[in-house]
Design an enzyme around this catalytic site. Structure first.
Site, mmCIF file in Angstrom:
data_model
loop_
_atom_site.group_PDB
_atom_site.id
_atom_site.type_symbol
_atom_site.label_atom_id
_atom_site.label_comp_id
_atom_site.label_asym_id
_atom_site.label_seq_id
_atom_site.Cartn_x
_atom_site.Cartn_y
_atom_site.Cartn_z
ATOM 1 C CD GLU A 163 -15.220 32.503 16.863
ATOM 2 O OE1 GLU A 163 -15.124 31.317 17.201
ATOM 3 O OE2 GLU A 163 -15.676 33.394 17.610
ATOM 4 C CD GLU A 274 -19.116 38.204 17.732
ATOM 5 O OE1 GLU A 274 -18.727 37.670 18.786
ATOM 6 O OE2 GLU A 274 -19.237 37.587 16.668
ATOM 7 C CB SER A 660 -14.569 74.710 50.562
ATOM 8 O OG SER A 660 -15.402 73.603 50.347
#
Ligand code: XIL
Length: 757
Positions: A163, A274, A660
């Site tokens: 960073e 990460e 159904s």
């Protein structure tokens, strides 16, 4: 018995709902292998661990199953390992390193130099003044070499500097690098030195520069610039670590792809170091640990899954340069972002999410699939609407205008996908294409825009899933049998009949064949029922029952008959997750309403308020419980039809069939009233056994379903009936599931067998 029906119907209902997402998370069985196995031909799959993860037996099992690279989440950082100058604390780092040694897993080392989690002694004196450069470098060298040496047998690569690049926006006069104390002491050179010290300690270790917001175009350019300058200066940098703290809204996969392309021009190795995908719009270092939200919505889950799936697709494409993808933490419970951000593939109970299956279950062939650009508007679109479109392979493409929306999801997608997530196109609209070809035939869908459910204004509406849904038609290869052709057409007319048992005017649609108005003949009748999510419109609106009949009659494949389609539920009842409610009591006095107003042809009661349409119950389970529909059908509708149409009013000329739940109704009612119906049809709606129909005097039985809904039972049941001497037909619709193409085909196959002498 009731319990058996209840269970049976629940099973049916579950197959009837195309998208898992409508039912919330499902338990996924414990996997037998891991992500590392699924990705063995692509890259390593890593995980960041804490102490708990490597000491709890269940978590160890999960880690060993899923991952083949490990990062210590905090234990190897500067401050934890050397809190005071020269005072090392190796306890946690050793525990994790020993775990890896014991299990033969190589580690990513994280991290040697970072402005955070570092003892201030590294760069300032006790008064808080920055150290002279030489002293800082000596501290840094001593620290780096101690840790790199200690773990060089087990750590194969290091995030040397973390960073160091500045966040956006960077404007003229502001450095491209983070203005950390280390930068203030030594400028960019401290980065170079860190890499040199690490390389000296372990020339074999691969050395990475690691950062977040790694796919943001401006920052990725700065990361590239830094690494390029390092390379040009001969600094031993091998790779770039993309932290990949992403969210469900971004980055776009184009940004990720562009960043990887850019980085791969300067390094040979890229790791995602990460990875997590949180369910809010924060990114990288922006943190909101608690979203204050009790549960994650299905649509957010779908967005997350889509982001994960698309990310891994991009990563697979870049397997030449991507060699490891590390998740930042094992499960949501461990996540540095807090469990409410829901960022990982394992939930707070260490159970895999649906997204895990989706990431793991990729089809390598689909990675190279070429989508043919021959899209045409779906035939169910509203006049003049271009979208949705369908191509010749069966892909569907959607376009929605919602300029201020942050997410648009189409509920239609391949199994387990939760739908198709649309993305912002260049013209500001939302566009997306299904991840593969859809089944042929008709599909319901809707849009979820920022969590709100709406229909697609591009299409007509069809009642299904207990609401008027959008519809799309993937042209079927055998669409001819239900096509609208220049043949004599019958009529579908609405009839309103009074139902004493439910104290309301009810609706039926009646198909009469083309010749009906020109003859004096009497006709057999098929009572044809819809499923749980549908209503009386379904069979002709999306089922095309009338066109199927017209074509069969025109082709002389059947003798004409009448079809009656009515609404098959009688009370308020069941919704997913609720038990059936009791039928509401009739309004005082209402039960005394005379049959008069509903007598054939009579107008609704003057001044009264009979409901113009039946109240829309939430579902049909109540019917199965109290069988109210049997009375409506057998004691009210059949007499009404026989009195108002030219029917052959006897059992041999009367059939009942349903799809159904309508099949379950058919099963129940035909067996309860064997004197009324001579022909039975179950369409994705269960089976009959020879014992059940023994003694009913049934003339013929049709049992059908789609090949994707467990057809073996259907075949076996039909065979048993045949062996027992019944006139039975079993039918399986190839390549279809619990959907309307199955039932259109069933009707087409069933009609010719009905009413045969
Ligand atoms: C995080 C850890 O997960 C937390 O436990 C800790 O409190 C702070 O650091 N970028 C990095 C990681 O490089 O080291 C960070 O890890 C997350 C952001």
């Amino acid at each position: 018995m009731k319990k058996a029906l209840f269970t049976g119907l629940c099973a049916l209902l579950l197959c009837a709902v195309p998208s898992w997402a409508q039912w919330g998370p499902r338990t996924i069985p414990e996997p037998t292998d891991g992500l590392k196995d699924a990705y063995k031909d692509y890259f390593k799959i890593g995980v960041a661990v804490n102490n708990r993860n490597v000491t709890d037996a269940d978590q160890i099992k999960l880690i060993l199953r899923e991952f083949n690279s490990i990062t210590a989440e905090n234990a190897m950082k500067p401050q934890p390992t050397e809190p005071k100058k020269g005072e090392f604390n190796w306890e946690d780092a050793d525990r994790i390193a020993n775990f890896c040694r014991e299990h033969g897993i190589k580690m990513r080392g994280h991290t040697l130099m970072w402005h955070s989690q570092i003892g201030t002694w590294m760069y300032q004196d006790e008064k808080g003044n920055l150290l002279p450069k030489e002293e800082f470098y000596a501290n840094m060298k001593h620290h780096i070499q101690a840790i790199v040496n200690r773990y060089k047998d087990v750590v194969y690569c290091w995030d040397v500097v973390n960073e160091a690049v500045a966040d956006s926006p960077v404007y003229p006069g502001r450095p491209e690098l983070r203005n950390s104390p280390m930068y203030q002491i030594a400028g960019e050179e401290f980065i170079y030195k860190a890499f040199e010290y690490a390389h000296e300690a372990d020339p074999n270790a691969l050395l990475y520069y690691n950062d977040y917001n790694d796919a943001e175009p401006a920052k990725s350019q700065r990361i590239y610039n830094l690494v390029k300058r390092m390379k040009d200066a001969g600094v031993p940098v091998d790779g770039i670590g993309m932290q990949a703290h992403y969210n469900v809204y971004g980055p776009s996969m184009k940004e990720v792809d562009d960043a990887i392309n850019l980085y791969s021009t300067v390094v040979k190795h890229i790791h995602l170091t990460e990875l997590d995908i949180r369910i809010n719009e924060d990114m990288g270092g922006g943190l909101r640990f608690n979203q204050g939200q009790a549960t994650v919505s299905d649509w957010e889950r779908t967005l997350q899954q889509d982001q994960y799936v698309n990310l891994f697709k991009v990563l697979r494409k870049h397997k030449d340069v991507i060699d490891c993808v590390t998740f930042w933490n094992v499960s949501d419970k461990d996540s540095w972002l807090g469990v409410r951000n829901y960022p990982l593939l394992f939930d707070e109970n260490y159970k895999p999410k649906q997204a895990y299956l989706a990431v793991k279950g990729f089809d390598p062939k689909m990675d190279d699939a070429v989508i043919l650009e021959d899209f045409k508007p779906s035939e169910l679109n509203q006049p003049g609407q271009e979208y949705p479109m369908v191509n010749s392979q069966g892909y569907a493409r959607f376009k929605v205008n919602a300029p201020k929306a942050t997410s648009v999801i189409v509920s239609l997608g391949l199994g387990g996908s939760g739908g198709t997530v649309l993305h912002k196109a260049e013209d500001g609209s939302w566009m997306g294409t299904t991840s593969g070809p859809m089944d042929e035939g008709f599909h319901y869908y809707h849009l979820t825009i920022d969590g709100g459910v709406v229909n697609d204004p591009g299409t007509n509406n069809y009642y299904g899933s207990t609401r008027w849904e959008s519809g799309i038609e993937i042209p079927a290869h055998d669409a001819d049998f239900y096509a609208m052709k220049n043949v004599p057409h019958g009529k579908v007319q609405q009839v309103l009949f009074w139902s004493n048992s439910t104290n309301q005017v009810r609706v039926a649609w009646v198909y009469t064949p083309a010749e009906y108005d020109k003859t004096k003949k009497k006709y057999p009748v098929l009572y044809l029922q819809h499923g749980w999510g549908e209503n009386e419109y379904a069979w002709w609106n999306q089922g095309h029952a009338n066109l199927i009949m017209d074509n069969l009659i025109a082709d002389k494949k059947i003798e004409p008959f009448i079809i009656v389609m009515t609404y098959g539920m009688t009370n308020e009842g069941f919704r997913p997750g609720q038990m059936p409610a009791a039928r509401p009591a009739a309004a005082p006095g209402a039960g005394a309403r005379p049959a008069g107003p509903g007598a054939p042809g009579a107008a609704p009661a003057p001044g009264g308020a009979p409901q113009a349409r039946p109240a829309r119950p939430a579902g049909g389970m109540g019917m199965m419980m109290n069988n109210g529909f049997e009375a409506v059908l057998c004691d009210e509708l059949v007499p009404y039809i026989d009195a108002n149409f030219r029917t052959i009013a006897k059992k041999e000329s009367r059939a009942m069939a349903g799809l159904s739940m309508g099949g379950m109704e058919t099963h129940t009612i035909t067996l309860a009233r064997p004197e009324m119906f001579g022909w039975y049809g179950l369409l994705s709606g269960g089976t009959y056994s020879p014992e059940e129909v023994q003694g009913t005097g049934v003339k013929g039985i049709f049992i059908g379903c789609g090949s994707k809904e467990g057809p073996d039972q259907i075949r076996a049941a039909a065979q048993k009936l045949q062996e027992a001497g019944f006139n039975a037909k079993g039918y399986v619709s190839e390549g279809t599931a619990h959907e309307f193409l199955t039932w259109r085909r069933c009707l087409y196959e069933m009609a010719p067998m009905l009413f045969k002498k």
